[in-house]
Write an enzyme that holds these catalytic residues in place. Structure first.
Site, PDB file in Angstrom:
ATOM      1  N   HIS A 193      43.887  29.735  50.221  1.00  0.00           N
ATOM      2  CA  HIS A 193      43.518  30.558  49.058  1.00  0.00           C
ATOM      3  C   HIS A 193      44.531  30.369  47.941  1.00  0.00           C
ATOM      4  CE1 HIS A 193      46.250  32.988  51.550  1.00  0.00           C
ATOM      5  NE2 HIS A 193      46.743  33.399  50.391  1.00  0.00           N
ATOM      6  N   ALA A 194      44.127  30.760  46.753  1.00  0.00           N
ATOM      7  CA  ALA A 194      45.041  30.688  45.607  1.00  0.00           C
ATOM      8  C   ALA A 194      44.526  31.591  44.506  1.00  0.00           C
ATOM      9  CB  ALA A 194      45.133  29.245  45.099  1.00  0.00           C
TER      10      ALA A 194
END
Lengths: 155, 109
Positions: free
Chosen positions: A67-68
């Site tokens: 994720h980011a």
């Protein structure tokens, strides 16, 4: 916070074609960038890989949640894939990964990101859900499994 | 009677704070070592490791001070806390809550 509204049938891939961690992250990201112009491939991939450097997102039990948070996106993007064979993902329990969830959140939506990660990491601790997901043959199956699970446990 | 709970994030103020409490007549308190939730979440649960910048203000160690006191001491304790830590001027230094006490057992009368 429900996960199912974020699932997009075009951003689910079964099976994943790649067998290496970075390639799988790229493969899932491709699903999003092919459909949504606002997601910049290069910047996003870099952010995802930077996040992996802090600590692995292979949370164990054959699950990874790369994720980011991304500056220039306006909404949450979610991709999901199932690897036919287990993939080495530097997981906490050293076990290979088969279920991969990729989440992109707008940079300022930290609470959304926290909520999604918390909910998803709790979900996938449920062995029954993981088993059901592993049996999914296509994106419709995945959406159905998630929706049903959330209806039952979080309505 | 009231239960006062002070969450002291800047633990360098602890010694001065306790001395000041003694000065105003606080007879005793219980002090617990504690940790901010954000710190534990972002350092001990790997999936949240990417949020360390977001939880940067969450203390790796803080102190939780518990004391049972007369209602009229609350404003004095608040004044001392302001005076010693300046917690009313800046967030993240300390927090204080007071709760009603409906029973006292084992206390000196």
């Amino acid at each position: 916070m429900r996960i199912s509204p974020y699932l997009d049938k075009d951003c689910i891939k079964i099976p994943l074609e790649n067998e290496k961690k970075h390639h799988i992250i790229q493969e899932l990201l491709d699903l999003i960038t092919e459909k949504y112009d606002e997601v910049d491939q290069e910047i996003t991939l870099q952010s995802l890989l930077e996040r992996e450097k802090i600590e692995t997102t292979g949370i164990g039990e054959n699950v990874a949640i790369p994720h980011a948070r991304i500056k220039k996106i306006q909404k949450v993007y979610f991709a999901f894939g199932i690897a036919q064979k287990g993939v080495e993902f530097d997981s906490l329990d050293q076990r290979p990964v088969r279920l991969v969830f990729l989440i992109l959140c707008p940079e300022k939506k930290v609470n959304t990101q926290i909520g999604l990660l918390a909910r998803l990491s709790r979900f996938v601790h449920d062995k029954r859900l993981r088993k059901k997901l592993l049996k999914c043959q296509n994106s419709q199956d995945v959406i159905r499994v998630f929706t049903k699970y959330e209806d039952k446990h979080f309505s | 009677m009231k239960l006062i709970i002070i969450f002291l994030n800047k633990i360098e103020y602890l010694d001065d704070l306790l001395s000041a409490f003694l000065e105003i007549g606080v007879p005793g308190a219980t002090i617990l070592d504690s940790v901010g939730m954000g710190h534990i979440v972002s350092h001990d649960i790997p999936i949240f490791a990417g949020l360390r910048d977001f939880f940067a203000g969450s203390s790796p160690t803080n102190k939780t001070i518990l004391m049972v006191t007369q209602k009229d001491m609350i404003s004095k304790i608040d004044e001392v806390l302001k005076d010693v830590t300046g917690y009313d001027q800046q967030t993240g230094i300390a927090k204080m809550v007071s709760l009603p006490v409906d029973g006292l057992f084992g206390f000196d009368r």
